[in-house]
Design a protein around this motif. Structure first.
Motif, mmCIF file in Angstrom:
data_model
loop_
_atom_site.group_PDB
_atom_site.id
_atom_site.type_symbol
_atom_site.label_atom_id
_atom_site.label_comp_id
_atom_site.label_asym_id
_atom_site.label_seq_id
_atom_site.Cartn_x
_atom_site.Cartn_y
_atom_site.Cartn_z
ATOM 1 N N LEU A 114 -5.485 -1.889 -12.940
ATOM 2 C CA LEU A 114 -6.782 -2.566 -12.990
ATOM 3 C C LEU A 114 -7.852 -1.578 -12.557
ATOM 4 O O LEU A 114 -7.854 -1.120 -11.413
ATOM 5 C CB LEU A 114 -6.781 -3.792 -12.076
ATOM 6 C CG LEU A 114 -5.787 -4.901 -12.418
ATOM 7 C CD1 LEU A 114 -5.861 -6.016 -11.387
ATOM 8 C CD2 LEU A 114 -6.032 -5.447 -13.814
ATOM 9 N N GLN A 115 -8.737 -1.259 -13.469
ATOM 10 C CA GLN A 115 -9.827 -0.325 -13.196
ATOM 11 C C GLN A 115 -11.107 -1.153 -13.114
ATOM 12 O O GLN A 115 -11.716 -1.489 -14.125
ATOM 13 C CB GLN A 115 -9.909 0.710 -14.316
ATOM 14 C CG GLN A 115 -10.824 1.876 -14.033
ATOM 15 C CD GLN A 115 -10.623 2.988 -15.037
ATOM 16 O OE1 GLN A 115 -9.597 3.659 -15.019
ATOM 17 N NE2 GLN A 115 -11.591 3.186 -15.915
ATOM 18 N N LYS A 126 -15.734 3.617 -13.264
ATOM 19 C CA LYS A 126 -15.388 4.323 -14.492
ATOM 20 C C LYS A 126 -14.375 5.448 -14.255
ATOM 21 O O LYS A 126 -13.643 5.834 -15.139
ATOM 22 C CB LYS A 126 -16.647 4.900 -15.145
ATOM 23 C CG LYS A 126 -17.680 3.843 -15.519
ATOM 24 C CD LYS A 126 -17.126 2.833 -16.507
ATOM 25 C CE LYS A 126 -18.189 1.806 -16.902
ATOM 26 N NZ LYS A 126 -17.657 0.771 -17.805
ATOM 27 N N GLY A 127 -14.348 5.980 -13.041
ATOM 28 C CA GLY A 127 -13.399 7.056 -12.756
ATOM 29 C C GLY A 127 -13.869 8.371 -13.362
ATOM 30 O O GLY A 127 -14.990 8.494 -13.835
ATOM 31 N N GLU A 130 -8.145 3.386 -4.075
ATOM 32 C CA GLU A 130 -6.981 3.140 -4.921
ATOM 33 C C GLU A 130 -5.927 2.422 -4.099
ATOM 34 O O GLU A 130 -5.598 2.845 -2.997
ATOM 35 C CB GLU A 130 -6.416 4.434 -5.488
ATOM 36 C CG GLU A 130 -7.307 5.102 -6.524
ATOM 37 C CD GLU A 130 -6.592 6.236 -7.235
ATOM 38 O OE1 GLU A 130 -5.345 6.214 -7.273
ATOM 39 O OE2 GLU A 130 -7.280 7.133 -7.752
ATOM 40 N N MET A 131 -5.416 1.334 -4.650
ATOM 41 C CA MET A 131 -4.366 0.569 -3.976
ATOM 42 C C MET A 131 -3.160 0.483 -4.897
ATOM 43 O O MET A 131 -3.313 0.351 -6.115
ATOM 44 C CB MET A 131 -4.870 -0.839 -3.641
ATOM 45 C CG MET A 131 -5.950 -0.861 -2.568
ATOM 46 S SD MET A 131 -6.755 -2.490 -2.460
ATOM 47 C CE MET A 131 -7.948 -2.351 -3.796
ATOM 48 N N LYS A 173 -7.932 0.131 -8.927
ATOM 49 C CA LYS A 173 -8.860 1.236 -8.679
ATOM 50 C C LYS A 173 -10.279 0.698 -8.680
ATOM 51 O O LYS A 173 -10.673 -0.031 -9.597
ATOM 52 C CB LYS A 173 -8.701 2.312 -9.757
ATOM 53 C CG LYS A 173 -7.289 2.892 -9.839
ATOM 54 C CD LYS A 173 -7.161 3.917 -10.948
ATOM 55 C CE LYS A 173 -5.753 4.479 -11.024
ATOM 56 N NZ LYS A 173 -5.607 5.522 -12.065
ATOM 57 N N CYS A 174 -11.041 1.065 -7.661
ATOM 58 C CA CYS A 174 -12.408 0.568 -7.539
ATOM 59 C C CYS A 174 -13.201 1.507 -6.641
ATOM 60 O O CYS A 174 -12.661 2.473 -6.100
ATOM 61 C CB CYS A 174 -12.418 -0.858 -6.990
ATOM 62 S SG CYS A 174 -11.622 -1.012 -5.369
ATOM 63 N N ASN A 175 -14.478 1.212 -6.461
ATOM 64 C CA ASN A 175 -15.316 2.021 -5.574
ATOM 65 C C ASN A 175 -15.475 1.400 -4.196
ATOM 66 O O ASN A 175 -15.712 2.095 -3.213
ATOM 67 C CB ASN A 175 -16.696 2.243 -6.202
ATOM 68 C CG ASN A 175 -16.667 3.310 -7.274
ATOM 69 O OD1 ASN A 175 -15.829 4.206 -7.251
ATOM 70 N ND2 ASN A 175 -17.573 3.214 -8.236
ATOM 71 N N VAL A 176 -15.344 0.074 -4.118
ATOM 72 C CA VAL A 176 -15.494 -0.611 -2.841
ATOM 73 C C VAL A 176 -14.699 -1.918 -2.892
ATOM 74 O O VAL A 176 -14.614 -2.567 -3.942
ATOM 75 C CB VAL A 176 -16.984 -0.901 -2.536
ATOM 76 C CG1 VAL A 176 -17.586 -1.792 -3.614
ATOM 77 C CG2 VAL A 176 -17.154 -1.511 -1.163
ATOM 78 N N VAL A 177 -14.100 -2.280 -1.768
ATOM 79 C CA VAL A 177 -13.356 -3.532 -1.692
ATOM 80 C C VAL A 177 -14.322 -4.629 -1.256
ATOM 81 O O VAL A 177 -14.556 -4.839 -0.069
ATOM 82 C CB VAL A 177 -12.169 -3.424 -0.711
ATOM 83 C CG1 VAL A 177 -11.411 -4.744 -0.655
ATOM 84 C CG2 VAL A 177 -11.233 -2.300 -1.113
ATOM 85 N N ASP A 178 -14.905 -5.289 -2.240
ATOM 86 C CA ASP A 178 -15.865 -6.353 -1.946
ATOM 87 C C ASP A 178 -15.231 -7.708 -2.238
ATOM 88 O O ASP A 178 -14.021 -7.834 -2.409
ATOM 89 C CB ASP A 178 -17.152 -6.151 -2.756
ATOM 90 C CG ASP A 178 -16.884 -6.084 -4.257
ATOM 91 O OD1 ASP A 178 -15.752 -6.423 -4.680
ATOM 92 O OD2 ASP A 178 -17.800 -5.709 -5.017
#
Length: 324
Positions: free
Chosen positions: A263-264, A268-269, A275-276, A299-304
């Motif tokens: 899951l992206q 955009k990477g 990354e989890m 994969k993400c930029n922040v865990v919101d």
């Protein structure tokens, strides 16, 4: 062309400009290359204006690879019934005037940044296809007929996709309601209710990306396609936008042998800040998703809040995570 004909392995033609008076010559050279039994044919028009090809089918027992860029492709040209050796077709930045691409021999098809009549839905009939790339198509999403031999497919419904819900709000498409917008309730122009996912249901590796507000993937899921051979799956945030995360849950529940999920989300990477990784953890009782799921990447930029909601859903499917 007056010399003795010689069989050709490959012909490559690239033009940075081409006047209207020169177009007949280009079409003539293409036909002559085919007569010379060319196996690999490349034709790129690298200017703002598109070059219209003759509305005549290619006839070749030898052509194996066709690479096209910056062309106007007519109806008859897109019928490759007379090219029984054709295996590779690449179309980039082309205008498609026909309504159907058909080939029994084609194995690899790539359509990138092409466009066609916004009022019609292009049909792709390639039952022997092994790999498919459909990226940033402008117009209605092409309708895929059954591809039983498909191994890999990468589909990206970008901003040019005209299958947009006019009443879209937070992942909810009005097409499920009787009073939906004209786009969501319009006919698919196909033989089944599924535009994309039904044709790709035999694939082993899928990458399904979509801009928010496009309804094709979500509407296709209403047909409950089963991905009985799917091993790896990559999705973006589109699949997690609905309030109940229904699209993500649905595709997981209909992929019984899935081994890897990526899951992206909102990133955009390739350098994601977070990354989890997790995996399916067996529990008592029957599983709602694949018990073969030994790799799950988020994969993400922040865990919101949005990411936590996704993690909660995955946890309900007995997927356990750790941070890297």
């Amino acid at each position: 062309m007056l010399r003795e004909r010689t069989d050709l392995e490959s012909v490559e033609m690239k033009f940075y400009s081409c006047s209207e008076g020169e177009m007949p010559y280009v079409n003539l050279w293409i036909r002559f290359a085919v007569i010379c039994k060319v196996r690999v044919l490349t034709l790129h028009i690298l200017e703002d204006d598109y070059l219209p090809l003759d509305d005549m089918p290619l006839v070749s027992l030898h052509l194996k690879t066709l690479d096209l860029y910056g062309l106007i492709l007519q109806k008859s040209f897109l019928d490759f019934a007379s090219c029984p050796a054709l295996e590779n077709l690449k179309m980039n930045d082309c205008k498609i005037n026909g309504w159907k691409i058909s080939s029994l021999s084609l194995k690899h098809l790539s359509i990138t940044s092409c466009f066609c009549d916004p009022d019609s839905r292009l049909r792709i009939s390639t039952p022997g296809l092994v790999s498919l790339k459909l990226d940033c198509f402008v117009g209605k999403t092409p309708f895929l007929e059954n591809m039983p031999l498909l191994q890999t497919a990468c589909v990206n419904l970008g901003k040019g996709c005209k299958d947009v819900c006019l009443n879209y709000n937070s992942g909810v498409f009005c097409g499920a309601n009787k009073n939906g917008c004209g786009n969501c309730l319009s006919k698919n122009d196909g033989r089944s209710n599924s535009v994309l996912l039904g044709g790709m249901s035999s694939a082993k590796h899928l990458e399904l990306i979509s801009e928010l507000g496009k309804f094709i993937f979500t509407r296709d899921l209403n047909c409950r396609p089963t991905f009985s051979k799917l091993k790896t799956l990559l999705l973006n945030e589109y699949w997690c936008e609905a309030p109940d995360l229904g699209p993500l849950a649905c595709i997981l529940q209909n992929s019984p042998v899935l081994e890897k999920l990526t899951l992206q989300l909102f990133s955009k990477g390739p350098d994601h800040k977070v990354e989890m990784k997790g995996r399916y953890s067996p529990m008592e009782g029957p599983s709602a998703i694949s018990e073969h799921l030994n790799m799950v990447e988020v994969k993400c930029n922040v865990v919101d809040e949005k990411i936590l909601k996704v993690l909660k859903l995955l946890s309900a499917f007995n997927i356990r995570f750790g941070f890297l």
